[in-house]
Design a protein around this motif. Structure first.
Motif, short mmCIF file in Angstrom:
data_model
loop_
_atom_site.label_atom_id
_atom_site.label_comp_id
_atom_site.label_asym_id
_atom_site.label_seq_id
_atom_site.Cartn_x
_atom_site.Cartn_y
_atom_site.Cartn_z
N TRP A 41 -4.13 -4.21 10.60
CA TRP A 41 -3.65 -4.06 9.22
C TRP A 41 -3.02 -5.36 8.73
CZ3 TRP A 41 1.71 -4.62 9.20
CH2 TRP A 41 2.37 -4.38 10.41
N ASN A 75 -6.20 -0.85 5.18
CA ASN A 75 -5.58 -1.14 3.88
C ASN A 75 -5.99 -2.51 3.35
OD1 ASN A 75 -4.03 -0.64 1.60
ND2 ASN A 75 -2.11 -1.29 2.54
N LYS A 93 -4.75 -3.60 0.04
CA LYS A 93 -3.30 -3.82 -0.05
C LYS A 93 -2.62 -2.83 -1.01
CE LYS A 93 -3.74 -8.71 1.16
NZ LYS A 93 -3.56 -8.42 2.61
N ASP A 94 -2.99 -1.58 -0.86
CA ASP A 94 -2.30 -0.50 -1.57
C ASP A 94 -0.83 -0.48 -1.13
OD1 ASP A 94 -1.27 2.00 -2.35
OD2 ASP A 94 -3.24 2.95 -2.24
N LYS A 95 0.10 -0.46 -2.05
CA LYS A 95 1.52 -0.54 -1.72
C LYS A 95 2.20 0.83 -1.64
CE LYS A 95 2.15 -5.19 -3.62
NZ LYS A 95 2.19 -5.78 -2.25
N THR A 143 3.67 4.16 -0.09
CA THR A 143 4.29 4.32 1.22
C THR A 143 4.65 5.77 1.51
OG1 THR A 143 6.55 3.99 0.40
CG2 THR A 143 5.31 2.01 1.01
N HIS A 192 6.37 2.85 5.56
CA HIS A 192 5.07 2.67 6.21
C HIS A 192 3.95 3.07 5.24
CE1 HIS A 192 7.28 2.32 10.03
NE2 HIS A 192 6.17 1.80 10.51
N PRO A 193 2.73 2.56 5.46
CA PRO A 193 1.61 2.91 4.57
C PRO A 193 1.45 4.42 4.39
CG PRO A 193 0.96 1.17 6.07
CD PRO A 193 2.31 1.63 6.52
N SER A 194 1.14 4.80 3.18
CA SER A 194 1.10 6.23 2.82
C SER A 194 -0.07 6.97 3.47
CB SER A 194 0.99 6.36 1.31
OG SER A 194 -0.29 5.93 0.87
N ILE A 209 -3.52 5.94 2.23
CA ILE A 209 -4.13 4.75 2.84
C ILE A 209 -4.84 5.12 4.14
CG2 ILE A 209 -3.64 2.49 3.85
CD1 ILE A 209 -1.31 2.29 1.84
#
Length: 235
Positions: free
Chosen positions: A184, A206, A209-211, A213, A218-220, A223
């Motif tokens: 990642w 990702n 680069k989806d932000k 969370t 942490h990444p949602s 993602i």
């Protein structure tokens, strides 16, 4: 809780918090389609546990053993990969999601045993009370983390972990293990892209680069869902 373990505010409860990990008790199947190895993203930290990428693969009909470790670096993932091959756990493939370069596994001998500390350049920001255990005082842990965090910053950890990645790939190929690998982190993915055969390299986690969370940064879940959708046909 319904979310993967996370730090401040977490509601997770661990029966026997000092219990040593036992792979034979943890692995409850005779055979797995997939063994997942990685860091907190693989473990599902801070998101709904049934929505992390190994759980999503499991919901698609795969038998999945999730060995993701929060805070794990390339070295700890390398060691666990070698051990899972050696211990005889039966599986069809490994899927490995590597973190960034700036993490290091530090081994400290004490009482005839060896203890592993997962450190990174941000370890000094962590409250040592959160790492208290029965073998080290809070002050000892604070000093250990501070010392080894400095060592990471001062050392050429990027070159070290590049070599480890190449060793990991070489070991997997020599053992003729079926595997897929990704990361990642841009820097880590670039290294993989230079030494991994195209059929073993999965798309970057990702990549867009989806932000968004989970509850702790942490990444949602979204993602994770997108990545599983992208890699399913490659497995």
């Amino acid at each position: 809780s319904q979310h993967g373990c996370w730090g401040k505010g977490g509601e997770c409860h661990h029966d026997d918090p000092w219990q040593l990990f036992d792979i034979d008790k943890f692995a409850d199947k005779d055979h797995y389609d997939t063994v997942a190895l990685g860091c907190s993203i693989t473990a599902g930290t801070g998101i709904l546990k049934d929505q992390c990428w190994p759980s999503l693969l499991k919901s698609n009909g795969h038998k999945v053993l999730n060995l993701g470790i929060p805070g794990g670096g390339i070295d700890s993932i390398f060691i666990n990969t070698i051990n899972i091959i050696k211990n005889g756990t039966k599986f069809d493939q490994l899927i490995i999601l590597l973190p960034g370069m700036a993490r290091q596994l530090v081994r400290v001998p004490r009482h005839g045993m060896t203890f592993n500390f997962l450190t990174n350049p941000h370890s000094g920001e962590t409250n040592p009370d959160n790492h208290f255990n029965i073998y080290f005082s809070k002050e000892e842990i604070h000093d250990l983390v501070k010392k080894h965090t400095k060592n990471i910053v001062m050392s050429d950890y990027v070159s070290r972990n590049k070599k480890l990645i190449k060793r990991l790939i070489s070991c997997l190929e020599s053992a003729e293990v079926r595997f897929k690998i990704s990361s990642w982190v841009d820097e880590t993915y670039e290294v993989l892209n230079s030494c991994v055969a195209p059929n073993n390299l999965l798309p970057k986690f990702n990549e867009k680069k989806d932000k968004s969370t989970g509850i702790d940064g942490h990444p949602s879940e979204k993602i994770h869902q997108k990545w599983v959708y992208a890699i399913t046909s490659m497995l």
